[in-house]
Enzyme design. Sequence first.
Site, PDB file in Angstrom:
ATOM      1  N   ARG A  27      -8.165  11.432 -22.601  1.00 15.91           N
ATOM      2  CA  ARG A  27      -6.775  11.204 -22.170  1.00 15.91           C
ATOM      3  C   ARG A  27      -5.866  12.405 -22.409  1.00 15.91           C
ATOM      4  O   ARG A  27      -4.662  12.266 -22.576  1.00 15.91           O
ATOM      5  CB  ARG A  27      -6.171   9.985 -22.850  1.00 15.91           C
ATOM      6  CG  ARG A  27      -6.887   8.719 -22.494  1.00 15.91           C
ATOM      7  CD  ARG A  27      -5.989   7.511 -22.638  1.00 15.91           C
ATOM      8  NE  ARG A  27      -6.714   6.324 -22.232  1.00 15.91           N
ATOM      9  CZ  ARG A  27      -7.583   5.696 -23.015  1.00 15.91           C
ATOM     10  NH1 ARG A  27      -7.804   6.129 -24.236  1.00 15.91           N
ATOM     11  NH2 ARG A  27      -8.216   4.651 -22.569  1.00 15.91           N
ATOM     12  N   LYS A  32      -0.051  22.598 -12.019  1.00 11.93           N
ATOM     13  CA  LYS A  32      -0.897  21.851 -11.090  1.00 11.93           C
ATOM     14  C   LYS A  32      -2.346  22.173 -11.401  1.00 11.93           C
ATOM     15  O   LYS A  32      -2.736  23.341 -11.409  1.00 11.93           O
ATOM     16  CB  LYS A  32      -0.607  22.257  -9.647  1.00 11.93           C
ATOM     17  CG  LYS A  32       0.643  21.636  -9.072  1.00 11.93           C
ATOM     18  CD  LYS A  32       0.638  21.891  -7.567  1.00 11.93           C
ATOM     19  CE  LYS A  32       1.941  21.492  -6.936  1.00 11.93           C
ATOM     20  NZ  LYS A  32       1.961  21.860  -5.499  1.00 11.93           N
ATOM     21  N   GLU A  92       0.699  36.706  -2.230  1.00  6.52           N
ATOM     22  CA  GLU A  92       1.575  35.762  -2.961  1.00  6.52           C
ATOM     23  C   GLU A  92       2.751  36.524  -3.599  1.00  6.52           C
ATOM     24  O   GLU A  92       3.864  36.016  -3.655  1.00  6.52           O
ATOM     25  CB  GLU A  92       0.802  35.003  -4.051  1.00  6.52           C
ATOM     26  CG  GLU A  92      -0.379  34.170  -3.563  1.00  6.52           C
ATOM     27  CD  GLU A  92      -0.017  32.809  -2.948  1.00  6.52           C
ATOM     28  OE1 GLU A  92       1.184  32.479  -2.845  1.00  6.52           O
ATOM     29  OE2 GLU A  92      -0.962  32.092  -2.557  1.00  6.52           O
ATOM     30  N   LYS A 135       8.614  31.670 -10.160  1.00  5.07           N
ATOM     31  CA  LYS A 135       7.890  30.389 -10.100  1.00  5.07           C
ATOM     32  C   LYS A 135       8.378  29.458 -11.206  1.00  5.07           C
ATOM     33  O   LYS A 135       8.559  28.257 -10.981  1.00  5.07           O
ATOM     34  CB  LYS A 135       6.371  30.598 -10.183  1.00  5.07           C
ATOM     35  CG  LYS A 135       5.647  29.261 -10.069  1.00  5.07           C
ATOM     36  CD  LYS A 135       4.287  29.288  -9.441  1.00  5.07           C
ATOM     37  CE  LYS A 135       3.754  27.848  -9.307  1.00  5.07           C
ATOM     38  NZ  LYS A 135       2.362  27.790  -8.895  1.00  5.07           N
ATOM     39  N   GLU A 192       7.433  18.312  -7.457  1.00  5.32           N
ATOM     40  CA  GLU A 192       7.556  18.433  -6.013  1.00  5.32           C
ATOM     41  C   GLU A 192       8.191  17.193  -5.396  1.00  5.32           C
ATOM     42  O   GLU A 192       7.683  16.635  -4.438  1.00  5.32           O
ATOM     43  CB  GLU A 192       6.165  18.666  -5.416  1.00  5.32           C
ATOM     44  CG  GLU A 192       6.209  19.620  -4.249  1.00  5.32           C
ATOM     45  CD  GLU A 192       4.842  20.195  -3.893  1.00  5.32           C
ATOM     46  OE1 GLU A 192       4.177  20.719  -4.807  1.00  5.32           O
ATOM     47  OE2 GLU A 192       4.467  20.141  -2.739  1.00  5.32           O
ATOM     48  N   ARG A 231      10.390  22.821  -4.845  1.00  4.08           N
ATOM     49  CA  ARG A 231       9.093  23.449  -5.094  1.00  4.08           C
ATOM     50  C   ARG A 231       8.378  23.783  -3.781  1.00  4.08           C
ATOM     51  O   ARG A 231       7.528  24.677  -3.734  1.00  4.08           O
ATOM     52  CB  ARG A 231       8.219  22.553  -5.993  1.00  4.08           C
ATOM     53  CG  ARG A 231       6.965  23.248  -6.497  1.00  4.08           C
ATOM     54  CD  ARG A 231       6.319  22.569  -7.699  1.00  4.08           C
ATOM     55  NE  ARG A 231       5.085  23.270  -8.050  1.00  4.08           N
ATOM     56  CZ  ARG A 231       4.436  23.171  -9.198  1.00  4.08           C
ATOM     57  NH1 ARG A 231       4.897  22.394 -10.141  1.00  4.08           N
ATOM     58  NH2 ARG A 231       3.326  23.839  -9.417  1.00  4.08           N
ATOM     59  N   ASN A 233       5.523  27.043  -0.623  1.00  4.81           N
ATOM     60  CA  ASN A 233       4.520  26.873   0.432  1.00  4.81           C
ATOM     61  C   ASN A 233       4.812  27.690   1.680  1.00  4.81           C
ATOM     62  O   ASN A 233       4.235  27.445   2.738  1.00  4.81           O
ATOM     63  CB  ASN A 233       4.409  25.391   0.818  1.00  4.81           C
ATOM     64  CG  ASN A 233       3.777  24.598  -0.292  1.00  4.81           C
ATOM     65  OD1 ASN A 233       2.840  25.062  -0.933  1.00  4.81           O
ATOM     66  ND2 ASN A 233       4.310  23.423  -0.547  1.00  4.81           N
ATOM     67  N   HIS A 280       2.115  28.582   4.085  1.00  7.02           N
ATOM     68  CA  HIS A 280       0.914  27.861   3.667  1.00  7.02           C
ATOM     69  C   HIS A 280       0.452  26.795   4.652  1.00  7.02           C
ATOM     70  O   HIS A 280      -0.742  26.529   4.735  1.00  7.02           O
ATOM     71  CB  HIS A 280       1.109  27.270   2.269  1.00  7.02           C
ATOM     72  CG  HIS A 280       0.909  28.279   1.165  1.00  7.02           C
ATOM     73  ND1 HIS A 280       1.640  29.448   1.083  1.00  7.02           N
ATOM     74  CD2 HIS A 280       0.050  28.310   0.112  1.00  7.02           C
ATOM     75  CE1 HIS A 280       1.236  30.131   0.026  1.00  7.02           C
ATOM     76  NE2 HIS A 280       0.278  29.466  -0.587  1.00  7.02           N
ATOM     77  N   HIS A 321      -3.155  27.224   5.583  1.00  7.41           N
ATOM     78  CA  HIS A 321      -4.182  26.211   5.285  1.00  7.41           C
ATOM     79  C   HIS A 321      -4.957  25.855   6.548  1.00  7.41           C
ATOM     80  O   HIS A 321      -6.169  25.619   6.493  1.00  7.41           O
ATOM     81  CB  HIS A 321      -3.541  24.941   4.713  1.00  7.41           C
ATOM     82  CG  HIS A 321      -3.030  25.107   3.307  1.00  7.41           C
ATOM     83  ND1 HIS A 321      -2.024  24.328   2.785  1.00  7.41           N
ATOM     84  CD2 HIS A 321      -3.384  25.967   2.324  1.00  7.41           C
ATOM     85  CE1 HIS A 321      -1.776  24.706   1.540  1.00  7.41           C
ATOM     86  NE2 HIS A 321      -2.584  25.708   1.239  1.00  7.41           N
ATOM     87  N   HIS A 351      -7.747  33.119   0.384  1.00 10.56           N
ATOM     88  CA  HIS A 351      -6.487  32.378   0.524  1.00 10.56           C
ATOM     89  C   HIS A 351      -5.320  33.319   0.861  1.00 10.56           C
ATOM     90  O   HIS A 351      -4.542  33.061   1.773  1.00 10.56           O
ATOM     91  CB  HIS A 351      -6.221  31.601  -0.770  1.00 10.56           C
ATOM     92  CG  HIS A 351      -4.896  30.927  -0.801  1.00 10.56           C
ATOM     93  ND1 HIS A 351      -4.596  29.845  -0.007  1.00 10.56           N
ATOM     94  CD2 HIS A 351      -3.781  31.193  -1.514  1.00 10.56           C
ATOM     95  CE1 HIS A 351      -3.351  29.466  -0.245  1.00 10.56           C
ATOM     96  NE2 HIS A 351      -2.823  30.269  -1.155  1.00 10.56           N
TER      97      HIS A 351
END
Length: 363
Positions: free
Chosen positions: A126, A148, A190, A232, A242, A247, A251, A254, A258, A271
């Site tokens: 946990r 994340k 980035e 960031k 988000e 946030r 992206n 992106h 993607h 990426h």
Amino acid sequence: MTQDISTVRVGLDDRGYDIEIGHRILPDAGARILGRISGLRRAVVISDSNVAPLYAEPLIGSLDAAGVNATLVTVPAGEPSKSVEQATAIWNQLLAERIDRQTTIIALGGGVVGDLAGFIAATFARGLKFVQIPTTLLATVDSSVGGKVGINLPGGKNIVGAFWQPQYVLIDLSLLDSLPVRQGRAGMAEVIKYGVIADAEFFEYIETNVEKIRAHEPGTLKHIVSTCCQIKADVVEEDERETSGRRAILNYGHTFGHAVESATKYEKYLHGEAITMGMQCAASLSVNLKRIDAEMADRQAALFRQFELPVELDAALDSNELLELMRRDKKADQGNIRLVLPTKMGHVELVDNVPDHEILEVL
Ligand SMILES: NC(=O)c1ccc[n+]([C@@H]2O[C@H](COP(=O)([O-])OP(=O)(O)OC[C@H]3O[C@@H](n4cnc5c(N)ncnc54)[C@H](O)[C@@H]3O)[C@@H](O)[C@H]2O)c1
Ligand SMILES: [Zn+2]
């Protein structure tokens, strides 16, 4: 050890943490981690098959010297390690070693290791304390900051995960010297993104320091990594999970990128390369929508080219397929494509309901 270290604070009340950025600080990691997690006795270092042979020994040695008993877990390098199978193998190993909640997980590697190790930390018993030691440019400026963590399913990238903030992030910029050149360039995508979305002055700094950045000149590298981490951190502080849309500015490029990654099965482009094309699509779209002038889009393209990043969208890709993939992006809301589009250098906005024909025009 003489040290000139920048510190960026991610201010999340009682879950806030420091990012320390400097050169040759890995040999000091044990003491630094202990300074953040008092009473630490046991750690599990998770790394990959490229990074562990280079840097695990000095890290484990420094933990040892600080009185922390550390075990190394090495996974195969590469995205496939962000899998349920790999997570299960590590959970079982932690169980066999009687790892309990007093143990800290330390990620030593790029974004793959950070996401996987963070996911293990978020889930085992946990939740275990977590430290990030990022070793790619992308991981220093992006994946190690913000909490994340997660793994992939065969049908969905980063689809199983959590928000799990680290207690501490240690960035030793000298570790980037061994990074393959292509990986370093992809990370620059980035870095440039942060300038476009949030800081026109920083964009200009990159433009005027291309050679120094390419040469990993220590002061320049430290400045760019600290600036990106600060941007960031500010965004994450405002919108950790988000929910407000803030946030989402991260992206930029992106949704397009993607789609490119997915259409090329995550094999052809890194990426950072895919989102370079994506950011250029977003900039061209903004020109067509009269949100920015063509000069800004050209300026962005010129900077990407300086780092040999692919500005032109891969001509082999089918525009209708890309549009369909964009609609299915995790960030799309019931097929509505929400795009992050610039209005001027250093500023972007979220835009809904861009007509399909406008999107197809830039694909
Ligand atoms: N959590 C987040 O917020 C977030 C943000 C962006 C990306 N990501 C994730 O990050 C991952 C990509 O991360 P990445 O680009 O760092 O890739 P990566 O972790 O696969 O690293 C790239 C390659 O470089 C090698 N490497 C790493 N550091 C090295 C070093 N110092 N010297 C020599 N080789 C080194 C690795 O072994 C690997 O082969 C993706 O899975 C992506 O989903 C997560
Ligand atoms: Zn990205």
